[in-house]
Write an enzyme that holds these catalytic residues in place. Structure first.
Site, PDB file in Angstrom:
ATOM      1  N   ARG A  30      -0.552  -9.403  12.961  1.00 34.72           N
ATOM      2  CA  ARG A  30      -1.069  -8.250  12.217  1.00 34.72           C
ATOM      3  C   ARG A  30      -1.946  -8.714  11.058  1.00 34.72           C
ATOM      4  NH1 ARG A  30       4.281  -5.521  10.693  1.00 34.72           N
ATOM      5  NH2 ARG A  30       3.010  -4.103   9.454  1.00 34.72           N
TER       6      ARG A  30
ATOM      7  N   ARG B 199      -9.835   0.875   9.424  1.00 35.28           N
ATOM      8  CA  ARG B 199      -9.570  -0.531   9.708  1.00 35.28           C
ATOM      9  C   ARG B 199     -10.746  -1.164  10.450  1.00 35.28           C
ATOM     10  NH1 ARG B 199      -3.549   0.300   9.413  1.00 35.28           N
ATOM     11  NH2 ARG B 199      -2.502  -1.697   9.703  1.00 35.28           N
TER      12      ARG B 199
ATOM     13  N   LYS C 199       0.824  -1.216   0.000  1.00 38.95           N
ATOM     14  CA  LYS C 199       0.000   0.000   0.000  1.00 38.95           C
ATOM     15  C   LYS C 199       0.855   1.261   0.000  1.00 38.95           C
ATOM     16  CE  LYS C 199      -2.222  -0.913   3.843  1.00 38.95           C
ATOM     17  NZ  LYS C 199      -1.837  -2.236   4.342  1.00 38.95           N
TER      18      LYS C 199
ATOM     19  N   ARG D 123      11.492  -6.685   4.564  1.00 37.94           N
ATOM     20  CA  ARG D 123      11.453  -5.253   4.855  1.00 37.94           C
ATOM     21  C   ARG D 123      12.014  -4.973   6.248  1.00 37.94           C
ATOM     22  NH1 ARG D 123       5.713  -2.121   4.653  1.00 37.94           N
ATOM     23  NH2 ARG D 123       5.449  -2.900   6.775  1.00 37.94           N
TER      24      ARG D 123
ATOM     25  N   ARG E   4      11.492  -1.283  11.635  1.00 42.87           N
ATOM     26  CA  ARG E   4      10.196  -1.373  12.315  1.00 42.87           C
ATOM     27  C   ARG E   4      10.164  -2.622  13.175  1.00 42.87           C
ATOM     28  NH1 ARG E   4       5.116  -0.160   8.407  1.00 42.87           N
ATOM     29  NH2 ARG E   4       4.150  -1.342  10.105  1.00 42.87           N
TER      30      ARG E   4
END
Ligand code: AMP
Length: 369
Positions: free
Chosen positions: A325, A268, A193, A307, A313
């Site tokens: 998640r 969400r 996204k 990533r 992160r």
């Protein structure tokens, strides 16, 4: 919503609210005047409904007359006011209450004061149903005000747009016609996204709001919001709705003149989707589409672990947090597919392929909106 000539108007003040305001005005004025017989002067054309409803509520004898001025051309208040019908009776020594439908710039009021200057009335009072403080440029006193309104064009209850709308029993506000493209970019964590939003915001000149990014920015800067969000984010859980909604509203307000938005990571939950619809409605706009990037779980986990090696992160570094998640996404967030499908706004796009290929698939959807 209604259309008059070329413009759209949305409901703004109900007949009931108008009635209550007029009732209050009638009593305030009567309390001040007592049993002396006042002369109510309506200012045509706009005030015919105000005068008619007002005098029916006035609890003791009164006289009623009209003057006719014209100050509006289209939707702008013009400097040039014509006196079409003047006073037809002697008002010397009388208490006069001018009844206006609306006072905005005050130009009409200036003309009214000119008209009464030589009439030797005992008292001249100004009463208005609507008042736009932000537009008012004069300093004549307004003795009685029904409802204060923002500086937007209204029609109904005597007020017109180029001749139309006077007959409406309630008041409508003009809809700003600027068209916005507002996209909800949707998909599980790792669907791409953020990457795609970066291309689309350039291509379509949109503001990209990623709630995850805003939270991370707040965490980095150790704000109160950041500290609150961190406890949830570290576990891969959702930050509570009200916190997220307030933050999103503030981000949209920062960009009040945008062409449109890409919402990434928001909404969400159903509560967030409802809040977003309401927010868009206050902008006279709506969500144009939800575009979902569809990618299988195992590919997502692989992408996110990859990533995590460089993003720093913490929620990308640990496979069980990642899986949580994704699980949260399907458990809480996937219901939004139904929310937007019900409005015919859901578009699924295959999120596996090269970045360019996926941008093209997304653009095809946006161009078809
Ligand atoms: P993201 O960068 O979109 O994957 O978001 C990272 C984390 O930020 C999520 O796991 C949530 O903890 C939090 N978050 C982001 N957007 C929202 C949202 N709309 N509602 C609740 N929590 C959110």
């Amino acid at each position: 919503m209604i259309k008059l000539h070329d413009k759209y108007f949305k409901p703004f003040i109900s007949a009931k609210e108008i009635d209550t305001a007029l009732e209050r005005l009638a009593h305030e004025i009567h309390n001040d005047i007592g049993y002396e017989i006042p002369v109510f002067v309506g200012v045509l054309n706009g005030s015919f409904m105000v005068v008619s409803d007002f005098v029916k509520k006035y609890p003791s004898p009164c006289e009623v007359t009209f003057i006719k001025l014209a100050s509006y051309e289209g939707v702008k208040s013009t400097e040039d006011i014509q006196r079409l019908i003047g006073l037809t009776q002697d008002l010397k020594g009388r208490t006069v209450v001018v009844l206006e439908d609306i006072i905005d710039t005050g130009n009409t009021l200036a003309e009214i004061h000119r008209i009464f200057k030589n009439e030797q009335v005992k008292a001249l009072k100004i009463a208005t149903l609507f008042y736009k403080p932000a537009a008012y440029k004069k300093d004549f006193k307004l003795h009685y005000v029904g409802i204060e309104i923002p500086n937007k064009f209204i029609v109904g209850f005597g007020l017109d747009y180029d001749g139309l709308g006077r007959n409406l029993p309630e008041v409508y506000q003009i809809k700003e016609t600027q068209h916005m493209t507002n996209l909800v970019l949707f998909g599980p964590p790792g669907a791409g996204k953020g990457t795609q939003a970066n291309f689309l915001k350039e291509k379509y000149n949109l503001i990209h709001i990623s709630t995850g990014d805003v939270f991370r920015f707040n965490i980095k800067n150790e704000t109160a919001l950041g500290m609150l969000a961190k406890s949830y984010m570290d576990k891969g859980e959702l930050v509570p709705d009200q916190v997220t909604i307030d933050m999103l509203n503030a981000e949209v307000e920062k960009n009040a003149d945008a062409n449109g938005f890409i919402f990434d990571g928001f909404p969400r939950t159903n509560a967030q989707a409802d809040a977003l619809d309401k927010l868009m409605d206050t902008k006279d706009s709506a969500i144009s589409a939800m575009i979902a990037l569809e990618v299988e779980d195992d590919i997502l986990v692989k992408r996110l672990l990859e990533r995590g090696k460089t993003s720093g992160r913490p929620d990308d570094a640990n496979e069980s947090v990642i899986r949580n998640r994704i699980k949260e996404y399907y458990k809480k967030t996937a219901v939004l597919k139904d929310y937007y499908s019900a409005q015919n706004k859901y578009f699924g796009v295959d999120g596996v392929g090269s970045i360019d290929e996926i941008t093209e698939r997304l653009s095809n959807v946006i161009d078809s909106l």
